[in-house]
Write a protein that holds these residues in place. Structure first.
Motif, PDB file in Angstrom:
ATOM      1  N   GLY A   9     -35.240  16.277  -5.000  1.00  0.00           N
ATOM      2  CA  GLY A   9     -34.795  17.202  -6.028  1.00  0.00           C
ATOM      3  C   GLY A   9     -34.205  16.532  -7.258  1.00  0.00           C
ATOM      4  O   GLY A   9     -33.807  17.213  -8.192  1.00  0.00           O
ATOM      5  N   PHE A  10     -34.149  15.219  -7.279  1.00  0.00           N
ATOM      6  CA  PHE A  10     -33.629  14.513  -8.444  1.00  0.00           C
ATOM      7  C   PHE A  10     -34.686  13.559  -8.976  1.00  0.00           C
ATOM      8  O   PHE A  10     -35.495  13.035  -8.228  1.00  0.00           O
ATOM      9  CB  PHE A  10     -32.373  13.696  -8.087  1.00  0.00           C
ATOM     10  N   PHE A  11     -34.693  13.341 -10.271  1.00  0.00           N
ATOM     11  CA  PHE A  11     -35.579  12.370 -10.897  1.00  0.00           C
ATOM     12  C   PHE A  11     -34.791  11.738 -12.031  1.00  0.00           C
ATOM     13  O   PHE A  11     -33.742  12.241 -12.426  1.00  0.00           O
ATOM     14  CB  PHE A  11     -36.853  13.045 -11.418  1.00  0.00           C
ATOM     15  N   GLN A  12     -35.301  10.644 -12.550  1.00  0.00           N
ATOM     16  CA  GLN A  12     -34.586   9.968 -13.626  1.00  0.00           C
ATOM     17  C   GLN A  12     -34.652  10.808 -14.897  1.00  0.00           C
ATOM     18  O   GLN A  12     -35.720  11.187 -15.349  1.00  0.00           O
ATOM     19  CB  GLN A  12     -35.146   8.578 -13.895  1.00  0.00           C
ATOM     20  N   ASN A  13     -33.485  11.100 -15.453  1.00  0.00           N
ATOM     21  CA  ASN A  13     -33.402  11.805 -16.720  1.00  0.00           C
ATOM     22  C   ASN A  13     -33.647  10.781 -17.822  1.00  0.00           C
ATOM     23  O   ASN A  13     -32.766  10.028 -18.180  1.00  0.00           O
ATOM     24  CB  ASN A  13     -32.026  12.447 -16.873  1.00  0.00           C
ATOM     25  N   ARG A  14     -34.849  10.738 -18.351  1.00  0.00           N
ATOM     26  CA  ARG A  14     -35.223   9.727 -19.346  1.00  0.00           C
ATOM     27  C   ARG A  14     -34.779  10.101 -20.754  1.00  0.00           C
ATOM     28  O   ARG A  14     -34.933   9.307 -21.667  1.00  0.00           O
ATOM     29  CB  ARG A  14     -36.721   9.494 -19.306  1.00  0.00           C
ATOM     30  N   ASP A  15     -34.260  11.296 -20.941  1.00  0.00           N
ATOM     31  CA  ASP A  15     -33.839  11.730 -22.271  1.00  0.00           C
ATOM     32  C   ASP A  15     -32.387  11.402 -22.567  1.00  0.00           C
ATOM     33  O   ASP A  15     -31.872  11.781 -23.607  1.00  0.00           O
ATOM     34  CB  ASP A  15     -34.045  13.250 -22.417  1.00  0.00           C
ATOM     35  N   ALA A  16     -31.714  10.710 -21.684  1.00  0.00           N
ATOM     36  CA  ALA A  16     -30.296  10.382 -21.876  1.00  0.00           C
ATOM     37  C   ALA A  16     -30.132   9.469 -23.086  1.00  0.00           C
ATOM     38  O   ALA A  16     -30.811   8.464 -23.208  1.00  0.00           O
ATOM     39  CB  ALA A  16     -29.741   9.713 -20.625  1.00  0.00           C
ATOM     40  N   SER A  17     -29.221   9.843 -23.971  1.00  0.00           N
ATOM     41  CA  SER A  17     -29.021   9.050 -25.184  1.00  0.00           C
ATOM     42  C   SER A  17     -28.137   7.842 -24.904  1.00  0.00           C
ATOM     43  O   SER A  17     -27.368   7.814 -23.951  1.00  0.00           O
ATOM     44  CB  SER A  17     -28.413   9.921 -26.291  1.00  0.00           C
ATOM     45  N   VAL A  18     -28.268   6.827 -25.753  1.00  0.00           N
ATOM     46  CA  VAL A  18     -27.494   5.594 -25.635  1.00  0.00           C
ATOM     47  C   VAL A  18     -26.584   5.469 -26.857  1.00  0.00           C
ATOM     48  O   VAL A  18     -26.766   6.155 -27.857  1.00  0.00           O
ATOM     49  CB  VAL A  18     -28.413   4.355 -25.526  1.00  0.00           C
ATOM     50  N   THR A  19     -25.622   4.587 -26.765  1.00  0.00           N
ATOM     51  CA  THR A  19     -24.728   4.340 -27.885  1.00  0.00           C
ATOM     52  C   THR A  19     -25.000   2.952 -28.461  1.00  0.00           C
ATOM     53  O   THR A  19     -25.343   2.035 -27.713  1.00  0.00           O
ATOM     54  CB  THR A  19     -23.246   4.457 -27.479  1.00  0.00           C
ATOM     55  N   THR A  20     -24.865   2.817 -29.758  1.00  0.00           N
ATOM     56  CA  THR A  20     -25.013   1.511 -30.414  1.00  0.00           C
ATOM     57  C   THR A  20     -23.649   0.907 -30.736  1.00  0.00           C
ATOM     58  O   THR A  20     -23.573  -0.144 -31.356  1.00  0.00           O
ATOM     59  CB  THR A  20     -25.838   1.638 -31.701  1.00  0.00           C
ATOM     60  N   GLU A  21     -22.591   1.562 -30.290  1.00  0.00           N
ATOM     61  CA  GLU A  21     -21.223   1.155 -30.611  1.00  0.00           C
ATOM     62  C   GLU A  21     -20.899  -0.280 -30.184  1.00  0.00           C
ATOM     63  O   GLU A  21     -20.110  -0.956 -30.831  1.00  0.00           O
ATOM     64  CB  GLU A  21     -20.243   2.123 -29.948  1.00  0.00           C
ATOM     65  N   TYR A  22     -21.513  -0.753 -29.131  1.00  0.00           N
ATOM     66  CA  TYR A  22     -21.171  -2.078 -28.595  1.00  0.00           C
ATOM     67  C   TYR A  22     -22.232  -3.143 -28.888  1.00  0.00           C
ATOM     68  O   TYR A  22     -22.116  -4.264 -28.409  1.00  0.00           O
ATOM     69  CB  TYR A  22     -20.936  -1.973 -27.080  1.00  0.00           C
ATOM     70  N   ASN A  23     -23.269  -2.799 -29.658  1.00  0.00           N
ATOM     71  CA  ASN A  23     -24.339  -3.750 -29.940  1.00  0.00           C
ATOM     72  C   ASN A  23     -23.796  -5.068 -30.473  1.00  0.00           C
ATOM     73  O   ASN A  23     -22.987  -5.095 -31.401  1.00  0.00           O
ATOM     74  CB  ASN A  23     -25.336  -3.177 -30.944  1.00  0.00           C
ATOM     75  N   GLY A  24     -24.240  -6.168 -29.861  1.00  0.00           N
ATOM     76  CA  GLY A  24     -23.847  -7.496 -30.300  1.00  0.00           C
ATOM     77  C   GLY A  24     -22.459  -7.925 -29.854  1.00  0.00           C
ATOM     78  O   GLY A  24     -21.995  -9.006 -30.211  1.00  0.00           O
TER      79      GLY A  24
END
Length: 174
Positions: free
Chosen positions: A68-83
């Motif tokens: 009954g569960f599958f990977q939610n591929r639409d989850a957004s990411v944050t760029t706040e920590y990039n680098g």
């Protein structure tokens, strides 16, 4: 400046300063950001985290989420920590080896993610490229990963991934 430095040349000060920037001391705890899995979900975004699953199911047992569960591929990411240099705890899913040492792994928020249950959303999976291969002491032991994080969509056979940490150091969770 020369008077204050005595016989030390400006060139050695510049080279010494560059060496300090590249030295392992940049991994000092005061210069890195301690992350938890909720930090990888953008502020105001809704996402499925281990904590939200645990509150719905209590302690997640082996195989409990396999139906009954599958990977939610639409989850957004944050760029706040990039680098940024970060440290985050989690569990390892080894992907690649050099001899007997792990070189690439997935870092996930709970034991068995990506192997025994449907994978977490991409914003709850980190592809880790280690600085030097390390020997595995146990797959179900929590670890800390320290390295430079970047938002990067990657697809593997196991899951869609939202983040990458490069030049990583892996250590036991304390």
């Amino acid at each position: 400046m020369e008077a204050a430095l005595g016989h030390v040349s400006r060139r050695s000060v510049v080279i010494g300063g560059i060496s300090l920037l590249c030295a392992p001391s940049t991994w000092a705890s005061s210069e890195r950001i301690e992350l938890n899995w909720a930090d990888l979900i953008p502020r105001g975004a809704r996402g499925t985290t281990y904590e939200s699953l645990r509150s719905a199911f209590g302690i997640i047992q082996h195989g409990q989420l396999s139906t009954g569960f599958f990977q939610n591929r639409d989850a957004s990411v944050t760029t706040e920590y990039n680098g940024k240099l970060v440290r985050i705890p989690g569990y390892m899913v080894p992907l690649d080896f050099a001899g007997t040492g792990v070189t690439d792994l997935l870092l996930v928020p709970y034991v068995g993610a990506c192997i025994h249950v449907p994978p977490p959303p991409p914003n709850q999976i980190v592809l880790v490229k280690v600085a030097a291969p390390f020997e595995v002491t146990g797959y179900f032991e929590p670890i800390y990963v320290t390295g430079t994080i970047q938002t990067m969509a990657v697809a593997t056979e196991l899951a869609e991934i939202g983040y990458t940490i490069t030049d990583a150091r892996v250590e036991p969770y304390d």
